[in-house]
Design an enzyme around this catalytic site. Structure first.
Site, PDB file in Angstrom:
ATOM      1  N   HIS A   1     -10.524  -4.797  10.718  1.00 20.50           N
ATOM      2  CA  HIS A   1     -11.231  -4.730   9.432  1.00 20.50           C
ATOM      3  C   HIS A   1     -12.602  -4.068   9.586  1.00 20.50           C
ATOM      4  CE1 HIS A   1      -8.254  -7.657   8.103  1.00 20.50           C
ATOM      5  NE2 HIS A   1      -8.726  -7.609   6.871  1.00 20.50           N
TER       6      HIS A   1
ATOM      7  N   GLU B   1       0.809  -1.226   0.000  1.00 21.45           N
ATOM      8  CA  GLU B   1       0.000   0.000   0.000  1.00 21.45           C
ATOM      9  C   GLU B   1       0.838   1.270   0.000  1.00 21.45           C
ATOM     10  OE1 GLU B   1      -0.827  -2.661   1.839  1.00 21.45           O
ATOM     11  OE2 GLU B   1      -3.001  -3.013   1.700  1.00 21.45           O
TER      12      GLU B   1
END
Lengths: 329, 328
Positions: B136, B67
């Site tokens: 998450h 990322e």
């Protein structure tokens, strides 16, 4: 390293070329020598990091790039900016935090930039130049710009994840990215040889499947020849190339750093290989007169002094400047 | 104004997102979609399904699980001519790539006095309520709204999923685009009135209590309005930056009561900022203190039962609103 044949030797330096490279180094030397003093005297605010002793890398690589090529650089980026032709007066005004500075007094030494010259900016986050430079290379490739994107970084940045991620992206996407490591031995205060078991930065390139070469970073002609070949290679679509230029940082990590961590005599040895002396000696050997080189250095000093005198007279930015450019319309 | 679109009324939110990206890719060759598995795989939630097939390898690009590298490269690409839509698969993962957003995208226009423009969209999917656990499930929009230079949009309707996507791509600034995955399967009117980015929508008019919300909580607030004995005026902010305070103030002037509802942790959340601003402007006109409803300050637990207990429900919203009405 792995690709002497590929990268080196396609360009041969002549006295004329080296004369220009010497002039660029002289300008960087004059600029940063005075900036260091002005910072010491509290005329320049903020943080300043100089690249004194490393001028051959900036001049050698900067001169190998073409108009439109991108440069993403580091907190130690004055030399790269000057080597890409950024305006000395506008740079000095920026360091003085003036409204007429190239960034209107909102960037300063660590963030100095001139996108019109392809300079996407110095950057105060170690390693950040790599993903940004690789992104610029992505634009070049996808939009067919034909530009090379040079990302400068220090050897201290190669232990950042950003280095590994960006090099891998440049590799898998085959980007025209010239990855230029200035290995000046010190990662901030620490001897970077103590921070990794891998001896050379160039060795790391192979782990990402890209080519690399190590060069004497205090020999401007050697740097320039390698950078010219590597940039040409990028432009031909051969993918990224990593240059490791071995050099030495004369001053501290930042101006004001007394460098108690450096061993005695280390600096003396490196100063004997001052890139300007290396170049001057070679130029004298080719028949260039010492007076000519002195004159180049004098001209650089005069130009820098004029930029300082001007910057001193300029007003600070208007208050509205603080609120401008946060968002675009 | 409504965009010419293949999305028909009663389309799904997820398809509207894909349609927004497809329209952006179609109208401007500088637009690219970049992220992990966004290519032929169509993304783990299938949001980019079909885009790779239509636009090819060079427009819809699979990134490695890197990322910081690819989000940073998207910022560099935005500075030099491309208009990337970059996906961060779960908003929680932004922890490994905050620098390109915080220090690069948000700052470089300013630090170069406008010489650099950074038109990049950071798509981030979020949302608790699926037992995805503490790494998450987080709604971190307040982080980004706190950083000058970023825009933060949170589409809560099907039409906005498409229209705000297009607006975000057209915007010359970096835009954090927050998608709540519990909305993905939601169906709704794709041809609703189009408002500009930065303008809040009065999703339901009412008299007693102004309820300000965004993202997935809009649905809960609208259900609460159906169920409640109080008359709720529900405002969908649509974006936190810019913040359309005018629409909120206009409503609170009439109702005299304000309840702010968000899925994010309540402490130091965006609701606090809105409460402070409204309190500052309307101190004398408020009939009751401003109230907030958000998740308590704990990481989101895995257990569905525990998780359910922590998220604001339509019932809790309705009771809070009725409580405000009873207070004054």
């Amino acid at each position: 390293m792995s690709t002497n044949e590929t990268a080196a030797g396609s360009a041969s330096g002549t006295a004329t070329e080296e004369f220009d490279l010497f002039a660029t180094m002289a300008l960087i030397r004059a600029f940063e020598t005075r900036v260091s003093e002005l910072y010491r005297d509290s005329e320049i605010p903020g943080f300043v990091h100089t690249s004194l002793g490393q001028e051959a890398v900036a001049a050698g690589v900067g001169s190998a790039l073409a108009d439109g090529d991108y440069v993403a650089t580091t907190h130690r980026g004055h030399g790269h900016c000057l080597a890409r032709g950024m305006d000395v007066e506008a740079m000095m005004a920026e360091l003085f935090a003036r409204g007429e500075g190239i960034c209107h007094g909102k960037g300063g030494s660590m963030h100095i930039a001139d996108p019109a010259k392809g300079v996407l900016g110095a950057n105060a986050i170690v390693g950040a130049s790599l993903p940004l430079g690789v992104g610029a290379a992505l634009s070049s490739k996808l939009l067919g710009q034909g530009r090379v994107s040079a990302a400068f970084f220090g050897e201290g940045a190669v232990n950042q994840g950003a280095f590994h991620e960006a090099v891998n992206l440049a590799a898998i996407w085959d980007l025209p990215a010239l990855l230029v490591c200035e290995n000046n031995i010190y990662a901030e205060f620490s001897d970077s040889r103590r921070m990794t078991r891998v001896p050379g930065v160039a060795d790391r390139a192979a782990t990402y499947g890209i080519e690399s070469e190590t060069v004497d970073g205090n020999d401007v002609l050697a740097v320039n020849e390698l950078a010219l070949a590597a940039a040409a290679r990028c432009r031909e679509g051969a993918g990224p190339f990593l240059i490791e230029a071995e050099t030495y940082r004369w001053h501290g990590h930042y101006e004001g750093d007394a460098q108690p961590y450096k061993p005695e005599h280390e600096a003396t040895a490196w100063r004997e290989r001052d890139p300007l002396v290396v170049s001057r000696t070679r130029l004298l050997g080719t028949g260039v007169a010492a007076e000519q080189l002195d004159e180049i250095e004098n001209q650089a000093s005069t130009r820098v002094e004029a930029s300082i005198e001007r910057a001193r007279q300029l007003p600070p930015p208007e208050l509205e400047e603080a609120y401008a450019d946060v968002y675009g319309e | 104004m409504s965009t010419a679109s293949e999305v028909k009324p009663e389309a799904r939110y997820i398809d509207a997102l894909g349609e927004g990206m497809a329209l952006a890719l179609e109208e401007d060759e500088r637009v690219i979609v970049l992220g992990i598995d966004v290519g032929a795989g169509g993304g783990i939630f299938r949001v980019t399904k079909g885009l790779h097939e239509r636009f090819g390898d060079e427009r819809v690009i699979d990134a490695p699980i890197s990322e910081m590298g690819y989000v940073g490269a998207a910022v560099g690409a935005a500075m030099t001519g491309l208009r990337p839509i970059v996906e961060i698969m779960f908003m929680d993962f932004v922890g490994v790539c905050m620098d390109p957003i915080l220090n690069q995208a948000a700052k470089l226009r300013y630090m170069t006095a406008g010489a650099l423009e950074i038109p990049v969209v950071f798509r981030m999917q979020t949302g608790a309520g699926r037992s995805a656990g503490a790494q998450h499930s987080q709604s971190l929009e307040a982080w980004f709204a706190h950083v000058p230079g970023l825009k933060v949009v949170l589409p809560a309707t099907v039409a906005d999923a498409r229209d705000l996507m297009l607006d975000a791509v057209h915007d010359p600034n970096p835009v954090v685009f927050v998608e709540n995955r519990r909305l993905y399967a939601m169906r709704g009117d794709a041809e609703a009135e189009r408002l500009p980015l930065g303008k809040a929508r009065v999703a339901r008019p009412g008299d007693d209590v102004t309820v300000v919300t965004w993202g997935q909580m809009l649905r809960e607030c609208l259900s609460a309005a159906e169920e409640s004995e109080a008359s709720l005026e529900v405002i969908d902010l649509r974006s936190l930056a810019p913040l359309d305070l005018d629409t909120v103030v206009e409503s609170v002037r009439r109702s005299g009561r304000l309840l702010i509802v968000h899925e994010a942790v309540q402490d130091f959340g965006a609701g606090a900022e809105i409460a402070a601003r409204v309190g500052d402007l309307l101190f004398d006109e408020l009939r009751t203190p401003v109230r907030r409803l958000g998740a308590p300050a704990v990481p989101m637990p895995f257990s569905p039962d525990l998780e359910r207990a922590l998220l604001p429900t339509s019932k809790a919203i309705s009771s809070a609103a009725e409580g405000l009405k009873a207070e004054g």
